[in-house]
Design an enzyme around this catalytic site. Structure first.
Site, PDB file in Angstrom:
ATOM      1  N   PRO A 134       0.828  -1.201   0.000  1.00  0.00           N
ATOM      2  CA  PRO A 134       0.000   0.000   0.000  1.00  0.00           C
ATOM      3  C   PRO A 134       0.869   1.260   0.000  1.00  0.00           C
ATOM      4  CG  PRO A 134      -0.822  -1.597   1.589  1.00  0.00           C
ATOM      5  CD  PRO A 134       0.513  -2.101   1.118  1.00  0.00           C
ATOM      6  N   GLU A 135       0.609   2.151  -0.940  1.00  0.00           N
ATOM      7  CA  GLU A 135       1.344   3.408  -1.023  1.00  0.00           C
ATOM      8  C   GLU A 135       0.421   4.537  -0.583  1.00  0.00           C
ATOM      9  OE1 GLU A 135       3.446   3.791  -4.738  1.00  0.00           O
ATOM     10  OE2 GLU A 135       4.116   1.711  -4.699  1.00  0.00           O
ATOM     11  N   LYS A 163       2.964   7.337   4.908  1.00  0.00           N
ATOM     12  CA  LYS A 163       2.147   6.124   4.840  1.00  0.00           C
ATOM     13  C   LYS A 163       1.658   5.677   6.216  1.00  0.00           C
ATOM     14  CE  LYS A 163       4.724   4.465   0.797  1.00  0.00           C
ATOM     15  NZ  LYS A 163       5.501   3.354   0.228  1.00  0.00           N
ATOM     16  N   ARG A 219      14.367  -2.121  -7.245  1.00  0.00           N
ATOM     17  CA  ARG A 219      12.932  -2.053  -7.524  1.00  0.00           C
ATOM     18  C   ARG A 219      12.679  -2.136  -9.023  1.00  0.00           C
ATOM     19  NH1 ARG A 219      10.055  -0.054  -3.216  1.00  0.00           N
ATOM     20  NH2 ARG A 219       8.326  -1.137  -4.261  1.00  0.00           N
TER      21      ARG A 219
END
Length: 275
Positions: free
Chosen positions: A2-3, A58, A265
């Site tokens: 979740p960002e 976040k 990434r």
């Protein structure tokens, strides 16, 4: 993972259901997350009223009179709200680790299959929490502007994508949204950050804000586990231009989207459109 849009979506989902309400009990089924949950959390929160809910980067922030509960969703976490009007509350499974029960019967349930999230109680000044005090500006705030970004990047030789994902530069721009923002700005993720011109910084700020705002409007991205407080999936993934589209046509020029690894990434971009 979740960002920011997913966390903001969660915030907007839970806040109307718990603000102003009093905690009656806390059910702890699993203490071992990224950091161990305080085993006395039930005693600490019982009888306390939620004053407000917020978000920093976040981290979800549930504020009480003399403290704040920080919740991080980690790699696979989500919060679900059950209200008395729902009828019978869903039976917890092995991934449902914490229930916060309110005096009116509302239940906020924390679910985290991979257990990389966090639930932390803090009684100091919120901004001084070690996880919050060194964070950069919020990407949707006025503080994140062309002048600010240009000043922060001009001494950085690393790739602009890595700088954009650094929470000390700006918070909450995770891998998905960094890829999407750089494509829409026409900037290569590999470009040294200090090579960006002022007008390119202005364009990048604009695209970051637009991408994040649109992601929030569509309920975020659901790739694996994320659901909102009603248990519904987001659908911003239907609007991806490059992320997850390796060897597929670029929506702008028709060339193939490339996937490479940058900073460990997955990095997706169009070599023709991004310079």
């Amino acid at each position: 993972m979740p960002e920011l849009p997913e966390v903001e979506t969660t915030l907007r989902g839970i806040a109307p259901h718990i603000e102003g309400k009093t905690v009656e009990a806390v059910v702890l089924r699993q203490l071992k997350l990224r950091w161990q949950i305080n085993p006395d959390l039930g005693e600490i929160l019982s009888g306390r009223q939620v004053l407000s809910c917020g978000r920093r980067a976040k981290y979800l922030l549930i504020r009480f009179q003399t403290g704040v509960l920080l919740i991080h969703l980690g790699m696979s976490g989500s919060l679900r709200i059950f209200t008395p009007s729902d009828g019978r509350i869903g039976r917890p499974d092995r991934h449902d680790h914490v229930d916060i029960v309110f005096s009116d019967g509302t239940v906020m349930r924390y679910r985290d299959p991979r257990k990389f999230g966090a639930i932390l109680w803090y009684e100091g000044i919120e901004e001084h929490h070690p996880l919050l005090e060194k964070l950069g500006p919020e990407p949707l705030s006025e503080a994140f502007c062309a002048d600010y970004l240009y000043a922060r990047l001009k001494a950085q030789k690393r790739a602009v994508k890595l700088a954009l994902m650094d929470n000390a530069v700006v918070v909450g721009v995770g891998n998905i949204y960094a890829n999407e923002s750089l494509f829409r700005a026409g900037i290569s993720p590999h470009r040294p950050a200090n090579r960006l011109k002022k007008k390119e910084c202005a364009l990048l700020v604009e695209t970051v804000k637009a991408v994040l705002q649109r992601a929030i409007e569509t309920g975020g991205s659901t790739l694996r586990d994320f659901v909102d407080s009603d248990g519904k999936s987001g659908y911003f993934q239907q609007e991806y231009t490059v992320y997850g589209r390796h060897n597929q046509p670029c929506p702008r020029c028709g060339g193939l989207v490339v996937k490479e690894t940058l900073g460990q990434r997955g990095t997706f971009y169009c070599p023709n459109c991004q310079k």
